[in-house]
Write an enzyme that holds these catalytic residues in place. Structure first.
Site, short mmCIF file in Angstrom:
data_model
loop_
_atom_site.label_atom_id
_atom_site.label_comp_id
_atom_site.label_asym_id
_atom_site.label_seq_id
_atom_site.Cartn_x
_atom_site.Cartn_y
_atom_site.Cartn_z
N LYS A 237 8.78 12.34 -6.98
CA LYS A 237 9.54 12.41 -5.74
C LYS A 237 10.86 13.15 -5.98
CE LYS A 237 8.13 7.88 -3.82
NZ LYS A 237 7.55 8.29 -2.53
N ARG A 311 -2.01 2.51 -2.45
CA ARG A 311 -3.39 2.28 -2.00
C ARG A 311 -4.34 2.16 -3.17
NH1 ARG A 311 -3.42 7.70 1.51
NH2 ARG A 311 -1.20 7.20 1.43
N1 BES Z 1 6.09 3.93 -1.52
C1 BES Z 1 5.71 5.14 -0.87
C2 BES Z 1 5.80 5.05 0.65
C3 BES Z 1 7.16 4.87 1.24
C4 BES Z 1 8.09 5.88 1.18
C5 BES Z 1 7.45 3.73 1.93
C6 BES Z 1 9.31 5.71 1.76
C7 BES Z 1 8.66 3.56 2.52
C8 BES Z 1 9.61 4.57 2.43
C9 BES Z 1 4.27 5.51 -1.20
O1 BES Z 1 3.83 5.14 -2.46
C10 BES Z 1 4.18 6.99 -1.08
O2 BES Z 1 4.84 7.65 -1.82
N2 BES Z 1 3.37 7.46 -0.13
C11 BES Z 1 3.20 8.83 0.13
C12 BES Z 1 1.73 9.11 0.28
C13 BES Z 1 1.36 10.57 0.26
C14 BES Z 1 1.65 11.17 -1.12
C15 BES Z 1 -0.11 10.72 0.59
C16 BES Z 1 3.93 9.16 1.43
O3 BES Z 1 3.95 8.35 2.34
O4 BES Z 1 4.53 10.25 1.48
ZN ZN Z 2 4.31 6.60 -3.95
#
Ligand code: BES
Ligand code: ZN
Ligand code: ZN
Length: 460
Positions: A237, A311
């Site tokens: 990230k 997930r």
């Molecule tokens: N933990 C994050 C989701 C998240 C981000 C929740 C910010 C609350 C605030 C999750 O693990 C994630 O990074 N999801 C990605 C999925 C994508 C790579 C398919 C997302 O939501 O961008």
């Molecule tokens: Zn993530």
């Protein structure tokens, strides 16, 4: 501890002034106090607070503007009193019909994460309003504080080991059985996805499986995403996206807070709580984009994006929890950024195919003032998560569209025996202070589900 004060004749009366009630209140506080309030510009606007002096100059009372009773009113707004009134003991002078929620708002608002910074200022306290179930309100406020503490704890304080400990301690406190599978034992016990996500971190990944209650009672199983820090993994990230990622175990915190309420209240259920716990880290052993991992359930999962780790660990945890066909299975996860785009931080989406359950949840949520919104498990979007090499992809081809829905559809593929299943994509965070709690960790959906579970499965 968020508790009520013992009743005392010296408790300072707080008048909740709804539109229309102001005239009657003026009569009961007396002409001098009413004139003083008016001189100070008190108009009984929602959220407006006015202190009232007694003849000797001591604090004789307080006025608090509230919305008219009914659907639109937020009784938790009374939490503002807890952060605005001077230190002392208070009571509601004219408790409204929703006094229990107003009192709960007050207790929840007293919460602070004070592990590193002792809160020196004296806080106001409230005497429990007449006729409310004070123990129940305290239990709820304490469970919320317990969950918020877990979310607020920084990742260097609450890593996988500490989260495991929080879960097993909770189990011990209520005489529940807890089984923990850690590190390479996860492979032997068939949790390949939990292992893949967590194996690069300094602290080993693990699954905590808690069981409590009468064996032949209805089976209620809670599953919570316990990512103690989400760097994104190799699909790392940016700094802005990582900032809040200590809260990525908010699903586990929610499940544990709800479990605490269920156990403390002695609800008649066979409770199971499954928390997969990992840190999503970057190291030589980390899973890679393009890897294909055969999951506990036997589905070959393609890693489209290492940042869609929640997930993955939930897939194995849900598969485990599904094996004994629970009557009701509920999972909580800070799963997608897309859920925030759709509904913002205060309104977690939930997903279920069971219309009657969805209606019951929405109803309990309204009564508990624990808002949420149903979103669809939209079958036509299944194609977006089909794998190219494997059966299913954890990121899919939606080009960022319907991200919360496709995440829910992914989870659904790992559930089939449960009689009912509902998934909550929670945020677990208040970006700004609210009447009933400070900025920081928040527990969403647990109060609503406690309301539902306590009606369905009351203590025997
Ligand atoms: N933990 C994050 C989701 C998240 C981000 C929740 C910010 C609350 C605030 C999750 O693990 C994630 O990074 N999801 C990605 C999925 C994508 C790579 C398919 C997302 O939501 O961008
Ligand atoms: Zn993530
Ligand atoms: Zn995550």
């Amino acid at each position: 501890m968020p508790r009520f004060a013992a009743p005392t004749p010296s408790a300072v009366p707080v008048w909740l002034a709804a539109p229309g009630a102001w005239d009657a209140i003026q009569a009961s506080i007396g002409a001098t106090a009413a004139a003083f309030a008016q001189a100070c510009g008190f108009k009984a606007k929602p959220g407006q607070i006015q202190l009232l002096p007694g003849e000797d100059g001591r604090l004789a009372g307080a006025l608090f503007g509230v919305e008219a009773e009914g659907v639109g009113r937020d009784p938790l707004a009374a939490g503002k009193l807890a952060t605005s009134l001077p230190e002392g003991v208070y009571r509601f002078a004219n408790p409204p019909a929703d006094a229990a929620l107003a009192a709960l708002g007050f207790l929840m608002a007293l919460y602070r994460y004070d592990r590193f910074k002792a809160d020196a200022a004296g806080k106001p306290r409230l005497v429990a309003p007449e006729g409310v179930d004070a123990d129940r309100i305290e239990r709820i406020a304490e469970a919320v504080a317990f969950g918020r503490d877990l979310v607020n704890a920084p990742a260097n304080v609450l890593g996988p080991g500490a989260l495991e400990q929080a879960a097993t301690r909770l189990a011990d406190d209520f005489g529940a059985e807890a089984r923990v599978t850690r590190g390479d034992d996860l492979m032997a016990a068939n949790f390949p996805l939990v292992h893949a996500v967590g194996r690069a971190a300094a602290e080993a990944p693990r699954v905590v499986d808690i069981a409590w209650g009468r064996r032949d009672a209805p089976k209620v199983t809670l599953v919570g995403k316990g990512v103690t820090f989400d760097s994104g993994g190799l699909d790392i990230k940016p700094a802005s996206g990582m900032e809040l990622m200590k809260k990525d175990m908010g699903g586990a915190a929610t499940a544990l807070a709800l479990a605490r309420l269920v156990m403390e209240s002695g609800l008649d259920v066979r409770l199971r709580v499954v928390t997969p716990i990992v840190e999503n880290a970057v190291a030589g052993g980390a899973m890679r984009p393009g890897d294909v991992i055969v999951s506990r359930k036997g589905l070959a999962v393609e890693i489209g994006n290492t940042d869609a780790e929640g997930r993955l660990i939930l897939a194995d945890a849900l598969a485990l929890a599904d094996e004994d066909a629970p009557d009701l299975m509920i999972d909580f996860a800070t799963l997608t950024g897309a859920a925030r785009v759709a509904l913002g931080p205060d309104l977690p989406p939930f997903y279920t195919d069971d219309d009657a359950l969805a209606a019951a949840i929405a109803d309990a949520a309204a009564r508990a003032r624990d808002p949420m919104w149903r979103m669809p498990l939209w079958r036509p979007y299944e194609a977006m998560i089909d794998g190219t090499v494997g059966d299913v992809s954890n990121s899919g081809t939606g080009a960022g569209m319907a991200g919360s829905i496709t995440a829910a559809l992914f989870l659904r593929r790992f559930v089939d025996k449960a009689k009912a299943w509902v998934h909550f994509d929670v945020y677990a965070w208040n970006p700004k202070a609210r009447a009933h709690g400070p900025a920081g960790g928040e527990i969403q959906a647990a109060r609503a589900l406690f309301e539902l579970l306590s009606e369905r499965y009351p203590k025997r």
